[in-house]
Enzyme design. Structure first.
Site: not given
Ligand code: PEP
Length: 265
Positions: A97, A169
């Site tokens: 992450h 992400e």
């Molecule tokens: C995350 O922290 O993996 C994430 C996707 O957070 P958010 O949905 O709050 O953007």
């Protein structure tokens, strides 16, 4: 094929208390008994809430950990072994992450070691990959995705049929990040296509078609359909919006629509 890949993960990070994690889990289980889904829904509680949450689970929701240590045999204060997670009935573990890459300096090598450990123990890693804002602004997104994925592929190359999930992400699109900008669904999808192509190049067409690639970054009940309806976005790894019951239910409704339009609620 896309609907078979569909999954929804709600990560509560360190934001929900043990009591709140328990009551959310109870409420989500009741909701899913009433409105079953064809796709998997997984909760990712804080580590201290894992055992209490596990005691509530009835097989409807799956359990995901937010971290593990890269080697069961090292003594490592404060860390959690893969074998501990298996003892708790955990199925997935989030690895790589962006918050851990930023604040704990976890690099591609550590991520790869953790992925190897998880797979070795039969846990499916949810492998987070994605560029930081500076990479995005300087046109390095593709290069970052390729190199992050390459370091994971290197350690999984000799494993037959490795079980993993990818979460794309972009760090700059996480709702709690410094930038918190919107990554448009079509841009996210283009990067998912790239990730699937890289997986196809390594493991072949069928494997790539079966691989779940989640999107994460400010997904909410309001915009989730726009992401989940994209050709190669197979669901979400969601932080903030999954941390309230209404938010999580809204995400489930969006996924239900996107993965099985006939069952829209
Ligand atoms: C995350 O922290 O993996 C994430 C996707 O957070 P958010 O949905 O709050 O953007």
């Amino acid at each position: 094929m896309k609907h078979e890949r569909g999954k929804l993960f709600g990560t509560w990070k360190n934001r929900l208390s043990v009591a709140a994690s328990e009551s959310m889990t109870r409420a989500l289980e009741a909701h899913l008994v009433e409105f079953p889904t064809t796709f998997e829904v997984s909760v990712c509680p804080p580590m201290v809430a894992m055992a209490p949450v596990q005691r509530i689970l009835s097989g409807i929701l799956s359990l995901t950990a937010q971290n593990l240590v890269w080697d069961d045999d090292v003594s490592f204060t404060g860390e959690t072994n893969a074998t501990h997670l298996l003892e708790l009935g955990c199925k997935y573990v989030i690895i790589g992450h962006s918050e851990r890459r930023i604040y704990l300096r976890e690099d591609d090598e550590i991520v790869a070691r953790k992925v190897q450990t998880a797979v070795h123990h039969g846990l499916s890693p949810v492998i987070c990959i994605g560029e930081f804002y500076e990479d995005y602004k300087t046109g390095r997104t593709k290069a970052v995705i390729e190199s992050q994925l390459a370091s994971v592929i290197r350690v999984l190359r000799n494993t037959e049929n490795p079980q993993f999930v990818i979460a794309y992400e972009p760090a700059w699109a996480i709702s709690t990040s410094r930038e918190a900008l919107k990554c448009e669904p079509d841009l996210a999808n283009a990067n998912h296509l790239l990730i699937r192509e890289l997986i196809r190049n390594e493991w072949g067409h069928d494997f790539a078609e079966r691989t779940t690639i989640l999107y994460g970054g400010s997904v909410s009940p309001q915009n989730a359909r726009d992401y989940f309806l994209q050709s190669d976005i197979d669901g979400g790894l969601v932080g903030t919006a999954s941390q309230s019951l209404d938010g999580f239910k809204g995400l489930i409704a969006a996924a239900r629509y996107a993965f099985n339009p006939k069952l829209e609620v």
